[in-house]
Design a protein around this motif. Structure first.
Motif, PDB file in Angstrom:
ATOM      1  N   ASP A 515     -12.774  55.975  22.949  1.00  0.00           N
ATOM      2  CA  ASP A 515     -12.881  55.210  21.705  1.00  0.00           C
ATOM      3  C   ASP A 515     -12.933  53.709  21.982  1.00  0.00           C
ATOM      4  N   ILE A 516     -12.175  53.255  22.995  1.00  0.00           N
ATOM      5  CA  ILE A 516     -12.210  51.834  23.351  1.00  0.00           C
ATOM      6  C   ILE A 516     -13.609  51.457  23.857  1.00  0.00           C
ATOM      7  N   SER A 517     -14.184  52.298  24.709  1.00  0.00           N
ATOM      8  CA  SER A 517     -15.533  52.023  25.220  1.00  0.00           C
ATOM      9  C   SER A 517     -16.542  51.971  24.083  1.00  0.00           C
ATOM     10  N   ALA A 518     -16.437  52.906  23.150  1.00  0.00           N
ATOM     11  CA  ALA A 518     -17.363  52.914  22.013  1.00  0.00           C
ATOM     12  C   ALA A 518     -17.180  51.665  21.160  1.00  0.00           C
ATOM     13  N   ALA A 519     -15.929  51.246  20.965  1.00  0.00           N
ATOM     14  CA  ALA A 519     -15.682  50.045  20.172  1.00  0.00           C
ATOM     15  C   ALA A 519     -16.234  48.807  20.864  1.00  0.00           C
TER      16      ALA A 519
END
Length: 1139
Positions: A515-519
């Motif tokens: 989720d951090i990478s996507a954000a």
């Protein structure tokens, strides 16, 4: 007598300390107020823009350092807050019940307050009134809470050994003693304490209520129980906890006791065991359960309930004896906590769990304590006031909340509160670490609280991801405070993942890293689109968008620097996410797509303005590619920017053409305002040289930034640029020459300051241009030796250096030509000085003149130019002395001795003990000729004639194939006292006739004449029409051996071309020293003399040093000299026809 021979110029000794090449680091030399303003179009604006491009590249050298990027320690940007993300708002009824709960907690507090807690009831009630000014009063008639004491018996240590084996079998008995069972005051003689007994003959039931017993721990003096008990308390102020520790002993008979005798350890244990046997025997083996000896007493504790701290305590208590006669030792660890089991409040009556009321109360107090109007409110770390901390401690203890539950509640409330009013991330991280510490020790949470915790984790994760999407806005890389907040936020998110496997009922997001990478990716795209729409909107035309796209590319590069230098290490070390690669790949692809589209649109519209913009854009794109390649293990060939140089090639070619013209205009403008005066005291060149060298430096830096990747195209661009640079350099020197020629010279000025400045300018530019050309190297298609310039560039550099060296030589000659008259005057003064004055007095005027002029030259010239001028001046002096010698023939020996003295004084002066010109340079060329002439002038006529022949013997042919060679054989017959010379043959003679051949013959003679006065020369036969004659003729010369051994004795072979109608032509000559001939050097030993090996002599023409001895003889009037000169001149007439 003066010490002129010791003269060493102090000026020359300081030459090495002189600066030779300086360049202002501040940029262009500042124009004085007297300088006229520079006209438009002189290249100033163009190079100012170039400097801006180069200035951008100054921060792009190598990989960025965090210390360079972090430039500000100001407060971090405010994070977005949303009141709706906090805990739900309470109804008025819930607020009143919460206030009632708080009042009830304060009024019915029990236990001992800690040093950091507020013990004053009025203060606590007053604080609650501030929190809720409209809160209700506590209703009358509320029942007091029911108290209970939680006791955890953890362990004991260092107990007394009661069993024969040296250990004990301890267990604990504990209970609550009411006020009636309190021990009496100690008497004057004995002290008696209460203790639990299994059976007491004194009668009556045990005074303890709800006596609890732990397990028996066998054979140990350090038992570990970890058992929990709860005791109801009737009176908090008077009840006390009593605990006994006993050693458990089973009933045994004498026979069984004896059987266990082998278990006894040590003498002390054996003595104790014997007593047990005796006691058992006396009881006939029927010891009853009420006997005192059944279990042994190990110690006791009496703890008043009122002394238990409000927050509970985990403590080691020292065991006490029952009486003064008892012997005990050791300590016992207990965990005590005073709680309530029944509470007469609205929340309790409605079945609200204690943790829920604590959470609401904590949220209420946190909002009150964290006032938004306080300065640095975002840095608040949750420090509660004394009353708030005391009320929360009382409420948590009374509601029997564990340490884990309290930690969870503080995280839930604070993380929610943070989303409505920013807190310090260090405080939130500390709450997670505190929760982690208790999580591993405690059992699982109740289902309701676990669900609430999972919800708080999910909410905080969503909040954190939203911030990471706007990473550059809320955590700018240049702000150290914001970067530190980012680090703490990432640590919070990473710490939350530790708890995920422990949730039993529900879980929060499991792929937080994904989720951090996507954000981050989404945030990168949003940031880029926002930047593109601001700087280069697609609605504009191509030329209008170009400048904005350059700014966008620059912004992307700076952002990538921040990603690598600041963000990458944080994300990698905390979340194991390669943030730099993720961001670089995404932004590089977006910029490449935009650049491809724009170059295709602008290619048909190529103008000077468009070419300049595209050039600047390409330089930044090339910087982005180099940035990626400079990181170990990265390959730029996989980038979207790979190959993008192709569309930019026409623009770069056009821009380099503009650069060529602008350089010329800039140089023209710099020379126009140049006054040909040194810029300041520390430099010796003028302003135009500084401007020119700075222009060249900019060109070199720009070429390095360009770094054209295609080798063939780079060679074409680099070759053209180097040729333009060479042309500009020569153009500048031409401008300088015209400038100095146009200036009126000062009358009688021997050292011209403008000429010195021009000379320094040319030297400065020679170095600058050479350095720039070396910096224009390009990657060759076929890689050559490392450090070797490409051939076109090397040829261009060598040609330019030769041209500039020639220009320097011309200016140097022009400078020294102003000193010719003075030098000749002082040399003539030496030649005309009478013999009555000393040599040093005759030379003094010349030395003084030189010292004065060299002092001026040292002040005006850089080291390299000073050396050149010294060399030119040295040659000027030598030629002046030679001229003086030629004008004074047949003078006294003292005349030549004085000039010999002068020559040595000048050598010492110019060498200056190693600080001036090297001796090798001083004693070469004209010096050797002058020294030889001085030496010959001091010789007698015969010594000069001998020197003439010695010079012939020393002469070596530099062009051995030009004049041919002659083979001869010589030996001396001592018995006959004659020298035998055999002329064998010649080869490769020069053609001297019109038919391309010659008619050669050889003249053989001995010299010098005064050694062989009676010997006549002999000659061979003429060999017609050949260049390779064969003679095989013998010649005999009757001479004594002693004469052949004299200095200069030789056989001279002269090859002539016979002409019938005119004088014979000279073809060449060769000399053979008689000292090396067999029979003279050593006696002839047996065998035929003709069997000796022939000697091949290379024919040559007389050189300067040979003719110098002849000139010395020409000036002499004695008969011997005149006859010798006359005979040689007849030979020279034959040489005039030499081609």
């Amino acid at each position: 007598m003066t010490t002129l021979l010791e003269i060493k110029s102090s000026v020359l000794r300081q030459v090495q300390a002189c600066p030779t090449f300086r360049r202002r680091a501040e940029g262009e030399p500042a124009a004085t107020s007297a300088d006229p303003p520079e006209k438009p179009g002189d290249g100033v604006e163009f190079f100012a823009h170039m400097r801006l491009i180069l200035k951008k590249g100054e921060g792009r050298q190598g990989l960025p350092c965090p210390e360079v990027l972090l430039r500000s320690g100001s407060p971090a940007p405010a994070e977005p807050v949303d009141p709706s993300r906090g805990l739900r708002a309470l109804t008025q009824e819930e607020v009143e019940m919460l206030y009632e709960e708080a009042l009830y907690t304060v009024l019915y507090r029990a236990g001992t307050m800690g040093p950091d807690q507020v013990d004053d009831q009025e203060t606590l009630l007053g604080y609650l009134q501030q929190v809720s000014p409209t809160g209700p009063t506590l209703p009358a008639g509320l029942a007091a809470p029911t108290y209970a004491l939680k006791v955890s018996v953890m362990r004991a240590k260092n107990l007394l050994a009661k069993d024969p084996n040296g250990f004990s079998d301890p267990y604990c008995m504990l209970g609550i003693l009411p006020a009636s069972g309190a021990p009496r005051e100690p008497g004057p003689r004995t002290e008696q304490r209460f203790s639990f007994r299994k059976g007491s003959k004194r009668g009556g039931p045990l005074p303890a209520k709800c006596i609890q017993v732990t397990e028996v721990k066998s054979s140990t003096l350090n038992p570990v129980w970890k058992e929990n008990f709860v005791f109801e308390i009737e009176d908090v102020s008077t009840d006390q906890l009593h605990l006994d520790i006993w050693d458990h002993d089973d009933d045994v008979s004498l026979v069984e006791a004896c059987r266990k005798l082998n278990e006894v350890i040590g003498l002390k244990g054996m003595s104790r065991y014997f007593k047990q046997i005796v006691k058992s025997a006396r009881a006939n083996g029927t010891a009853g359960p009420t006997e005192d000896h059944t279990d042994d007493f190990l110690g006791c504790l009496n703890i008043p309930v009122r002394e238990v701290p409000v927050a509970g305590e985990d403590r080691w208590f020292k065991l006490e004896p029952r009486s003064s006669a008892s012997r005990v030792q050791g300590d016992c660890q207990l965990v005590l906590k005073l709680i309530t089991t029944q509470r007469d409040t609205g929340m309790s009556q409605r079945g609200r769990a204690g943790f829920l009321s604590y959470m609401l109360l904590l949220s209420r107090l946190l909002q009150f304590e964290h006032r938004s109007e306080e300065p640095k409110a975002s840095c608040w770390r949750g420090e509660l006031s004394g009353p708030a901390a005391t009320i929360l401690c009382l409420h948590g203890a009374q509601n029997n909340l564990s340490a884990l539950q309290l930690a969870v509640l503080h995280w839930q409330v604070s993380s929610r509160h943070h989303q409505t009013r920013t807190l310090d991330y260090g405080y939130l991280l500390g709450l997670l670490e505190d929760m982690q510490a208790h999580w591993e020790e405690a059992s699982s949470l109740p289902q309701g609280q676990e669900e609430s915790l999972a919800d708080s984790f999910n909410a905080f994760s969503e909040f954190g991801l939203r911030l990471l999407r706007q990473l550059r806005d809320f955590f700018p890389a240049t702000n150290s405070t914001a970067v530190y907040r980012l680090e703490l936020l990432l640590k919070c998110l990473s710490k939350m993942q530790i708890f995920q496997p422990s949730f039993e009922v529900c879980s929060f997001r499991t792929e937080l890293n994904a989720d951090i990478s996507a954000a981050l990716k989404r945030g990168n795209r949003e940031w880029y689109d926002r930047l593109l729409n601001t700087k280069s909107p697609r609605e504009q035309s191509g030329p209008q968008r170009l400048a904005g796209l350059v700014e966008l590319a620059d912004a992307v590069y700076e952002d990538l620097q921040s990603c690598y230098g600041i963000y990458a290490s944080l994300f990698h070390s905390i979340t194991d996410i390669d943030f730099f690669t993720l961001t670089f790949r995404q932004l590089e692809r977006l910029v490449a797509e935009e650049a491809w589209v724009l170059t295709e649109e602008l290619s048909p519209k190529m103008t000077l303005e468009v070419a300049s913009g595209l050039f600047e854009l390409y330089v930044t794109l090339a910087d982005i590619q180099r940035f990626w390649s400079s990181i170990p293990g990265r390959d730029s060939r996989s980038l979207a920017l790979a190959g993008i140089h192709g569309p930019f090639l026409p623009a770069v070619k056009l821009w380099l053409q503009v650069l060529r013209d602008q350089v010329r205009w800039r140089l023209q403008g710099a020379v126009d305002v140049d006054t040909l005066e040194p810029m300041d005291a520390s430099s010796k060149h003028s302003s135009s040289a500084a401007s020119a060298s700075l222009c060249f430096s900019h060109i070199q830096e720009l070429w390095a930034r360009l770094a054209w990747p295609d080798p063939a195209q780079a060679e074409a661009l680099g070759t053209q640029l180097s040729q333009d640079l060479c042309a500009a350099t020569l153009f500048y020197t031409e401008l300088l020459r015209k400038k100095v020629d146009a200036q009126p010279g000062a009358a009688g000025e021997a050292v011209s300051e403008p000429l010195c400045v021009v000379l320094n300018n040319v030297e400065l530019l020679r170095k600058a241009a050479g350095q720039t050309l070396r910096g224009l190297a390009w990657p060759e298609v076929t890689s050559g030796p490392e450090g070797v310039l490409p051939r076109p560039l090397l040829g261009c550099a060598q040609a330019l250096d030769e041209d500039l060296q020639q220009e320097v030589h011309t200016v140097t000659a022009h400078l020294t030509s102003k000193m010719v008259a003075d030098v000749r005057k002082y040399v003539q003064h030496i030649s005309l000085s009478p013999d009555s004055i000393q040599n040093d007095e005759a030379v003094a005027p010349l030395m003084k003149y030189l010292d004065e002029k060299l002092a001026l030259l040292n002040t005006s010239l850089v080291k390299e130019n000073l050396s050149r001028v010294l060399e030119a001046l040295w040659e000027l002096l030598l030629q002046a002395i030679l001229r003086a010698l030629g004008a004074n023939l047949d003078v006294s020996a003292d005349f030549y001795g004085r000039f010999h003295f002068t020559l040595e004084a000048l050598v010492s002066f110019f060498h200056a003990e190693g600080q001036g010109l090297p001796l090798e340079s001083l004693k070469d060329g004209s010096y050797k000729r002058l020294e030889e002439e001085l030496r010959l002038h001091q010789c007698s006529t015969r010594e000069c004639i001998e020197q003439y022949y010695l010079d012939k013997l020393k002469q070596r042919s530099l062009e051995q194939k030009r004049f041919g060679r002659l083979s001869v054989r010589c030996h001396y017959e001592a018995a006959e006292q004659r020298l035998v010379v055999e002329v064998l043959h010649a080869a490769d003679l020069p053609p001297l006739d019109a038919n391309g051949l010659s008619d050669p013959f050889v003249i053989v003679e001995l010299g010098p004449p005064h050694l062989f006065p009676l010997v006549r020369s002999q000659r061979t036969q003429v060999k017609n029409r050949t260049l390779h004659p064969v003679y095989d003729e013998l010649f005999y010369f009757s001479v004594p051996a002693e004469a052949c051994r004299r200095r200069g004795a030789c056989v001279l072979f002269t090859v002539m071309d016979h002409d019938w109608l005119s004088t014979n032509d000279f073809a060449g000559e060769a000399a053979l020293g008689l000292g090396s001939v067999g029979g003279i050097a050593r006696p002839q030993v047996g065998g035929s003399a003709r069997a000796r090996q022939p000697v091949t002599l290379h024919l040559r023409r007389p050189r300067a040093q040979v003719k110098s001895a002849l000139r010395m003889l020409e000036g002499r009037t004695n008969k011997e000299a005149q006859e010798f000169v006359k005979r040689l001149k007849e030979l020279e007439k034959c040489m005039e026809a030499d081609p």
